[in-house]
Write an enzyme that holds these catalytic residues in place. Structure first.
Site, short mmCIF file in Angstrom:
data_model
loop_
_atom_site.label_atom_id
_atom_site.label_comp_id
_atom_site.label_asym_id
_atom_site.label_seq_id
_atom_site.Cartn_x
_atom_site.Cartn_y
_atom_site.Cartn_z
N LYS A 22 -5.60 -46.26 -50.08
CA LYS A 22 -5.74 -45.65 -51.39
C LYS A 22 -6.36 -46.64 -52.38
CE LYS A 22 -2.04 -43.59 -52.73
NZ LYS A 22 -1.55 -42.29 -53.06
N ARG A 92 2.32 -46.40 -57.14
CA ARG A 92 2.33 -45.69 -55.85
C ARG A 92 2.16 -46.66 -54.69
NH1 ARG A 92 0.06 -40.13 -57.13
NH2 ARG A 92 -0.82 -40.41 -59.19
N GLY A 101 2.70 -38.87 -48.09
CA GLY A 101 4.02 -38.42 -48.55
C GLY A 101 5.19 -39.19 -47.98
N MET A 103 6.02 -42.48 -48.43
CA MET A 103 6.65 -43.53 -49.24
C MET A 103 6.75 -43.09 -50.70
SD MET A 103 5.18 -46.90 -47.44
CE MET A 103 3.51 -46.38 -47.51
N ARG A 330 -10.04 -39.77 -49.86
CA ARG A 330 -9.77 -40.33 -48.52
C ARG A 330 -10.38 -39.40 -47.49
NH1 ARG A 330 -3.29 -39.06 -48.68
NH2 ARG A 330 -3.51 -36.86 -49.04
N HIS A 446 11.62 -28.54 -22.91
CA HIS A 446 11.08 -28.35 -21.57
C HIS A 446 9.88 -27.41 -21.62
CE1 HIS A 446 10.91 -26.27 -17.63
NE2 HIS A 446 11.06 -27.50 -17.18
N ARG A 553 -5.75 -33.74 -2.67
CA ARG A 553 -4.50 -34.03 -1.96
C ARG A 553 -4.34 -32.98 -0.86
NH1 ARG A 553 -2.66 -35.09 -7.69
NH2 ARG A 553 -1.68 -37.15 -7.73
N ARG A 609 -8.20 -37.02 0.64
CA ARG A 609 -7.18 -38.00 1.03
C ARG A 609 -6.42 -37.51 2.25
NH1 ARG A 609 -2.49 -39.41 -3.05
NH2 ARG A 609 -1.70 -37.41 -2.38
N GLU A 736 -2.47 -48.50 -4.04
CA GLU A 736 -1.22 -47.98 -4.62
C GLU A 736 -0.06 -48.93 -4.46
OE1 GLU A 736 -0.88 -43.43 -3.89
OE2 GLU A 736 -1.57 -44.35 -2.03
N SER A 755 -9.66 -46.63 -4.68
CA SER A 755 -9.23 -45.76 -5.78
C SER A 755 -7.79 -46.11 -6.15
CB SER A 755 -9.34 -44.29 -5.34
OG SER A 755 -8.87 -43.46 -6.36
N GLY A 757 -4.33 -45.65 -7.19
CA GLY A 757 -3.31 -44.61 -7.33
C GLY A 757 -2.23 -45.17 -8.23
N THR A 758 -2.47 -45.05 -9.52
CA THR A 758 -1.61 -45.76 -10.47
C THR A 758 -0.25 -45.11 -10.65
OG1 THR A 758 -2.93 -44.64 -12.13
CG2 THR A 758 -3.38 -46.98 -11.76
N ASN A 759 -0.06 -43.90 -10.09
CA ASN A 759 1.30 -43.34 -10.14
C ASN A 759 2.20 -44.18 -9.24
OD1 ASN A 759 0.15 -41.25 -11.59
ND2 ASN A 759 -0.13 -39.95 -9.79
N ASP A 760 1.77 -44.37 -7.99
CA ASP A 760 2.58 -45.17 -7.09
C ASP A 760 2.54 -46.64 -7.47
OD1 ASP A 760 3.99 -43.63 -5.13
OD2 ASP A 760 2.03 -42.92 -4.44
N CYS A 822 -7.24 -42.53 -9.71
CA CYS A 822 -6.92 -41.12 -9.55
C CYS A 822 -5.46 -40.81 -9.89
CB CYS A 822 -7.29 -40.62 -8.16
SG CYS A 822 -6.41 -41.49 -6.85
N TYR A 842 -15.43 -44.88 -11.91
CA TYR A 842 -15.08 -43.53 -12.34
C TYR A 842 -13.58 -43.39 -12.59
CZ TYR A 842 -13.43 -42.71 -7.55
OH TYR A 842 -12.75 -42.79 -6.36
#
Ligand code: PEP
Ligand code: MG
Length: 868
Positions: A22, A92, A101, A103, A330, A446, A553, A609, A736, A755, A757-760, A822, A842
């Site tokens: 501001k 302000r 809004g 503060m 702004r 959920h 998969r 896979r 993985e 590749s 497998g960042t989940n595992d 992936c 990729y």
């Protein structure tokens, strides 16, 4: 010692960090020569100094701002604390990142009884002066002295009732003076204006830590350490009379993006009256009619500001006795559609470049283009409203259970699943529903979370909806009723529930969005692929811009009703011959599925896979299901029970899965490879250009890779020669396990792609079970033990480090390996930026996140910080 106080004439818009958004903009407008009431800013550094000193104002601060204040007095021709010619201030907050809004603000600071009398004399308007004073007392008391604001309202109501006055405008000067007297008994507001100012500055700093500000920062990822600046600005009054007023405006329509000046104005009202929404504001045309010269000035100012900032502006202004003042400008908040339209239009108008346009659109904004929306122009008869939990618009027949949803959907009808709330048991119904409506639950319930994940439109917390499943009806608060089978429409962007089929605007209808995506493609380096198994998902992904399938998969292909029992029979086989018989049957299905996929993805890589999950996932577990399966596969119940229990594992996610299956059952791998190659060969014979990539899951060492690669090469040779087609293919591995990443140099010579497998990989790096972490991660977040859920946004420090090591060390061993990701992180904008910086080739994500990934990949490459 650093300068703590800046006059509006001493800063610029580049000083956001130091002066807050501001303040920096007030400085910028001042230097543009716009009519800004003068003032000064106390820096954000001073706020941090204040906190570090245990909430104590620096001893020299008052001396510093008094110097600035003298200069403000000179410029304004009035004096702070002088009853004969009083100068009043607004005080302000103003953080670096806007926190609207959140503060504190104190207006009309600098009044006491004597000065109020002076103001009354000087303005010849005692009613105005006493109204200002009572407003000041109330604000100061509640903001600075922590008094209960409601008690002031209460006293005012009591006064009005006792004096037979209905509205505030019915109160005259004497009334307000009497109200002031009552207010003075409620709070001890200091008389000395300098005491007021000191206390107000302190209160603004302290408001950085109010609970609502904390929550807002948490929701918007704003660091707690930033602190706020304090803006001290000469007051101008919109409540001076009928030739005064206050307004807010946007230089373009913030909902649609239309290039049309747009705003609201209230005559004889202070700025806070417009924001509070107590009176209904008028369109700006009313101002144009009554005060045309002021309107002209406003119009020119907004045009100038937009051009100057090269972005849509949200402005606040005041008119005092026919004189125009700018109070704020702004970057305006806007809807997703508006953000894209404005960005694309501004490139057309020569205001910004294509790269800048890309940075103006947040990945979240893109969401609004991925789902059909209820046509904003269509007539809507709203029967109930809830929370807009998941975007899009959906029409369908009302059903009240997941089972009904499934039946109706199977019969080809679009359905809206109406529930009090949803639980995981309802997933099968949610999956097939066009939309979901629940009576209970918030934005993170959920229903909301699952629907957003699935890209299904949802409205939750539709308060007042009374559902009676037995009678198949739901009634709304207003008495409208919906019966089972009725057609209703949900607007997931507004939360509106409507009877009948309301027209939609298709997701892909926006030319602007396509233009923006074409720029994203022009400026990104990362390729974007999709995780998909079915030809439908693949086609959708391709339409949305996927440049290949990064993860098919194959196990998903065995779950369909016509083959699950063959899969189960294969698993339950007791001899190799028996198993081979079932595998031959499965190969036909696998071949057909892959052929369809290769056709849809003609000319693009498809990473298939090999089977990954533990085999027990395909088997039933309840006694009845086991009994019924035994009958179907013609085996004794006891035998099936024995095999099922033999496959049970203590830690299935660390168990008999991934390429470990190939080690024990090479015939499964052979079946899969034959299916892949024969499907590719057939596609080639039909004139398509399939590009199969065979991917080995859950590798831990190079010998596993060699073993599986040998099977693959052997099968490819067999099929190619049998079909007389030479199929081009690549072999690669998933990365993985931590061991695979740390041994990537050894894997490198054997593979053509890796590749992540960042989940595992996240699961194994943290030791957090993917399936159970949901129970404690919210607590970890709440207690700030982690900043983000590592399954949502890639953990750069450790998981990212393993990736970096894997890439560096494998690359040093062999050039030309392609790297991808992936895991779920492939669709997360922050993780995408990280993957770009790591030099991946990729990312692969779920089909409907592909456009988000395209934009995020471009933003990562353009490399500027997105506008807030
Ligand atoms: C992964 O582990 O990141 C991955 C993509 O495989 P899946 O989720 O199927 O285990
Ligand atoms: Mg995995």
């Amino acid at each position: 010692m650093a300068k703590r106080v800046y006059l509006f004439s001493e800063g610029s818009k580049e000083d956001r960090d130091l002066l807050g958004g501001k303040g920096a903009n007030l400085c910028e407008m001042t230097s543009l020569g716009l009519p800004v009431p003068f003032g000064f800013i106390i820096t954000t550094d001073t706020c941090r100094e204040f906190f570090e000193a245990g909430n104590k104002l620096p001893s020299l601060l008052e001396q510093e701002y008094r110097v600035a204040l003298d200069l403000v007095e000179k410029r304004m021709g009035a004096r702070f604390g002088d009853p004969e010619n009083p100068l009043l201030f607004s005080v302000r907050s103003g953080a670096t990142v806007s926190m609207p809004g959140m503060m504190n603000t104190i207006l009309n600071l600098g009044l006491n009884e004597e000065i109020t009398e002076g103001l009354a004399r000087r303005t010849g308007n005692p009613r105005f002066a006493w109204d200002c004073y009572r407003r000041f007392i109330q604000m100061f008391a509640s903001v600075v002295l922590d008094a209960n604001g409601a008690s002031f309202e209460h006293e005012l109501e009591r006064y009005k009732a006792a004096h037979d006055k209905k509205l505030d405008v019915d109160l005259d000067a004497d009334d307000w003076r009497a109200v002031v007297r009552i207010y003075q008994t409620l709070a001890d507001v200091p008389e000395d204006p300098f005491d007021q100012l000191r206390m107000a500055v302190r209160a603004v700093f302290m408001s950085w830590h109010t609970p609502r500000a904390l929550v807002y920062r948490e929701m918007n990822n704003i660091p707690d350490t930033l602190g706020t600046a304090v803006n001290v600005q000469a007051m101008v009054f919109g409540n001076y009379g009928e030739d005064s007023g206050s307004g807010v405006a946007f230089t373009r329509n913030p909902a649609t993006g239309e290039h049309k000046f747009f705003g609201e104005f209230l005559f004889n009202a202070a700025g806070e009256d417009v924001v509070a929404g107590i009176r209904t504001p008028l369109p700006l045309s009313a101002l144009e009619e009554r005060l045309p010269a002021v309107y002209q000035q406003l119009f020119q100012t907004q045009a100038l500001l937009e051009k100057h900032y090269r972005d849509m502006q949200d402005i606040e202004f005041t008119v005092q006795e026919g004189k125009f003042f700018m109070l704020q400008t702004r970057g305006g908040k806007r809807t997703g559609r508006a953000s894209v339209k404005i960005a694309v239009d501004m490139v057309g108008e020569g205001l910004i470049t294509e790269r800048e346009a890309l940075m103006r659109v947040s990945p979240e904004h893109v969401e609004s283009f991925l789902h059909p929306m209820v046509d904003p122009a269509a007539k809507r008869d709203v029967i109930a409203t809830g929370l807009p939990a998941s975007p899009g618009g959906a029409t369908g027949r009302v059903v009240f259970s997941a089972e009904e949803a499934q039946e109706q959907a199977e019969a080809g009808h679009a359905v809206i699943l109406v529930r009090r709330e949803t639980t995981p048991e309802d997933i099968h119904g949610m999956k097939v529903a066009a939309g979901i409506l629940t009576e209970l639950g918030g934005m993170t319930s959920h229903a909301a979370v699952v629907a957003r994940g699935m890209g299904v439109c949802a409205i939750t917390g539709c308060d007042g909806l009374n559902i009676n499943v037995a009678s198949g009806t739901a009634t709304t608060r207003d008495g409208a009723s919906i019966r089972r089978g009725d057609v209703i429409t949900l607007d997931g962007n507004t939360g509106d529930v409507m009877l009948g089929d309301i027209a939609k605007v298709e997701a892909s209808d926006s030319d602007d969005f396509q233009v923006l995506l074409s720029w994203a493609d022009k400026y990104r380096r990362l390729k974007v692929r999709a995780n998909a198994e079915t030809p439908e998902d693949a086609a959708r992904a391709r339409e949305l811009g996927a440049e290949g399938i990064g993860l098919c998969r194959t196990e998903h292909m065995f779950f369909a009703a016509d083959r699950i029992d063959i899969m189960r029979a294969m698993i339950l086989s007791e001899t190799r011959e028996e198993r081979q018989g079932y595998l031959d049957q499965l190969q036909v299905f696998q071949h057909d599925d892959l052929l369809a996929l290769f056709k849809v993805m003609d000319g693009l890589p498809v990473t298939v896979r090999l089977l990954d999950p533990p085999l027990h996932e395909f088997l039933p577990h309840t006694p009845e299901d086991i009994r019924s399966l035994a009958q179907r596969v013609n085996k004794p119940v006891a035998k099936v029970e024995e095999i099922v229990s033999g496959l049970t594992e203590v830690n299935p996610m660390l168990g008999f899965r991934g390429c470990r299956l190939s080690v024990v059952y090479p015939e499964i791998t052979q079946m899969q490879v034959r299916a892949i190659v024969s499907a590719a060969a057939e596609a080639m014979q039909a004139g398509y250009r399939p590009m199969p990539e065979i991917m080995i899951p859950l590798v831990v060492n190079v010998r596993e890779v060699r073993l599986v690669t040998d099977i693959i090469d052997q099968c490819v040779r067999e099929v190619s020669s049998a079909m007389s087609v030479s199929v081009p293919y690549r072999v690669g591995t998933m990365m993985e396990t931590p061991r695979a990443t740390l041994g990537a140099d050894r894997l490198a010579p054997e593979v053509e792609f890796m590749s992540f497998g960042t989940n595992d990989l996240t699961q194994m790096t943290y030791g957090f079970s993917r399936d159970d972490a949901g129970r404690f991660i919210p607590k970890y977040l709440g207690k700030k033990l982690i900043d983000v859920d590592p399954f949502v946004s890639l953990d750069e420090r450790a998981v990212g480090r393993l990736m970096e090591i894997a890439i560096r060390e494998s690359r040093s061993r062999k050039k030309g390996i392609k790297y991808g990701i992936c895991g779920e992180h492939g669709g997360d904008p922050r993780s995408i930026r990280f993957c770009h910086n790591l030099g991946l080739d990729y990312v692969s994500c779920s089909p409907f996140r592909v456009p988000i990934a395209r934009i995020a990949a471009a933003q990562a490459n353009v490399g500027l910080v997105p506008n807030d």
